[in-house]
Design an enzyme around this catalytic site. Structure first.
Site, PDB file in Angstrom:
ATOM      1  N   CYS A  72      -2.633  -1.613  -9.285  1.00 12.26           N
ATOM      2  CA  CYS A  72      -2.846  -0.242  -8.493  1.00 12.26           C
ATOM      3  C   CYS A  72      -3.796   0.640  -9.518  1.00 12.26           C
ATOM      4  O   CYS A  72      -3.539   0.791 -10.858  1.00 12.26           O
ATOM      5  CB  CYS A  72      -1.513   0.662  -8.513  1.00 12.26           C
ATOM      6  SG  CYS A  72      -1.955   2.481  -7.929  1.00 12.26           S
ATOM      7  N   GLY A  97      -5.189  -5.748   3.073  1.00 14.48           N
ATOM      8  CA  GLY A  97      -4.354  -4.517   3.138  1.00 14.48           C
ATOM      9  C   GLY A  97      -5.305  -3.144   4.195  1.00 14.48           C
ATOM     10  O   GLY A  97      -4.581  -3.279   5.317  1.00 14.48           O
ATOM     11  N   ARG A  98      -6.398  -2.636   3.728  1.00 12.55           N
ATOM     12  CA  ARG A  98      -6.646  -1.694   4.547  1.00 12.55           C
ATOM     13  C   ARG A  98      -7.191  -2.270   5.924  1.00 12.55           C
ATOM     14  O   ARG A  98      -7.156  -1.346   6.892  1.00 12.55           O
ATOM     15  CB  ARG A  98      -7.935  -0.973   3.888  1.00 12.55           C
ATOM     16  CG  ARG A  98      -7.481  -0.277   2.574  1.00 12.55           C
ATOM     17  CD  ARG A  98      -8.843   0.221   1.782  1.00 12.55           C
ATOM     18  NE  ARG A  98      -9.376  -1.037   1.284  1.00 12.55           N
ATOM     19  CZ  ARG A  98     -10.601  -0.953   0.681  1.00 12.55           C
ATOM     20  NH1 ARG A  98     -11.426   0.132   0.780  1.00 12.55           N
ATOM     21  NH2 ARG A  98     -11.195  -2.135   0.233  1.00 12.55           N
ATOM     22  N   MET A 118       0.931  -1.187  -0.108  1.00 14.14           N
ATOM     23  CA  MET A 118       0.035  -0.049  -0.148  1.00 14.14           C
ATOM     24  C   MET A 118       0.809   1.289  -0.024  1.00 14.14           C
ATOM     25  O   MET A 118       1.893   1.489   0.961  1.00 14.14           O
ATOM     26  CB  MET A 118      -1.023  -0.048   1.212  1.00 14.14           C
ATOM     27  CG  MET A 118      -1.814  -1.221   1.205  1.00 14.14           C
ATOM     28  SD  MET A 118      -3.092  -1.303   2.783  1.00 14.14           S
ATOM     29  CE  MET A 118      -1.770  -1.710   3.838  1.00 14.14           C
TER      30      MET A 118
END
Length: 339
Positions: free
Chosen positions: A100, A225-226, A17
């Protein structure tokens, strides 16, 4: 898990990220249970190799193996050069970014924009694999450019034929960005078509969701990820659940204060105090999101400009939380964790 020639502690991956997965964050996630943490994207533009920002992104001192560095670009020769450069500077796995969705990346035909040009994908993958014969190369991509063009299965077959050792797939198209819900049917299809490891990514926010995605897709691992932002202990929670079928209790407030403090200390040391304080603000915001009284705390904390004030504010916030409950309790679960 056996992955690209490495024996991992588990099948849990930290998603690369931009602006997040720097060395302090990667080290923390590995310490708290991740098997692999992929670096932020490093440009293939050789003119930027000497920049301080790029040097920091390629900084791996003291990091636990394996060291995976993600490169991005659209020119096969430049991508090959970038792979060699990073392999020569400590990268043990080269990961190629074709996922991305950012405009500034896609506008130069890099990132997920590459999925529109399958012959170019093959040339890039073959060039990078040939450039670093002693270093495994992996690939991260999305399900497609848009919902009418979900060509992840074709990209995966190209990857396997090109010598790519593993693939990670985000269950959204580029057009989806990060909206809506990730879908896992395409990932399951890819898993049925290739023999290399397939890692599933997208909306994996809880131990139960990780188990569901692994079972539904047949994937070899999951990439988070988040959901790890401000909650890096999610990796040990998932690791425990996959091994035992039981959930760990919420962590102690005192432990999370210590985790946060050590993370901030690493950021100050890595970036220098002035930049470190600025970067620390977003991490503190993530650590406190959804906790009682956190909105007012963040407004105050974002005005603080030095290390001492920042640490005192964090100590005070978590100290007040501990007085209410020894364990971390969310007043409102962050939206990305409630999905």
């Amino acid at each position: 898990m056996q992955y690209a020639g490495f024996t991992l502690r588990n099948n849990l991956f930290v998603a690369p990220m931009a602006g997040v997965t720097d060395r302090p964050f990667r080290q923390l996630c590995k310490k708290l249970g991740a098997g692999v943490a992929v670096s932020e994207m490093v440009t293939s533009n050789s003119l930027l190799y000497g920049s301080a920002k790029t040097r920091r992104r390629a900084e791996h001192a003291g990091e636990a193996d394996p060291i995976s560095v993600q490169i991005a670009g659209a020119d096969p020769a430049m991508m090959a050069d970038a792979a060699r450069y990073n392999a020569d500077n400590g990268a043990q796995i080269i990961d190629i970014n074709m996922g991305c969705p950012a405009k500034k990346v896609c506008n130069v035909m890099a990132g997920s924009a590459l999925m529109q040009d399958e012959p170019l994908v093959a040339r890039i993958l073959e060039a990078v694999v040939a450039a670093v014969p002693g270093t495994p190369v992996t690939l991260k991509f999305r399900t497609g450019w848009n919902r009418d063009n979900r060509n992840a299965p074709t990209i995966a077959r190209i990857a396997e034929a090109s010598g790519i050792r593993a693939v990670a797939i985000h269950g959204r198209t580029r057009a989806d960005q990060y909206t809506g819900n990730a879908e896992y049917d395409t990932i399951a299809e890819v898993k049925s078509l290739v023999k290399i490891p397939v890692i599933a990514n997208g909306d994996i926010t809880t131990p139960e969701k990780a188990r569901y995605v692994l079972d539904y897709t047949g994937a070899d691992g999951v990439m988070i990820g988040r959901a790890a932002q401000g909650r890096p202990w999610i990796f040990r929670e998932i690791e425990h659940y996959l091994a035992t079928g039981t959930l760990l209790p919420p962590p102690l407030v005192a432990e999370i204060l210590q985790v946060c403090r050590e993370h901030l200390g690493d950021l100050y040391a890595f970036y220098g105090e002035e930049t470190g304080v600025r970067i620390a603000r977003k991490h503190i915001s993530w650590y406190t999101k959804g906790l009682v009284g956190s909105a007012a705390f963040r407004r105050t904390m974002n005005q603080l400009s030095d290390v001492r004030e920042q640490l005192e504010a964090v100590d005070d916030f978590f100290g007040r939380l501990a007085e209410q409950d020894a364990r971390l309790r969310y007043e409102e679960l962050p939206q990305e964790l409630a999905a």
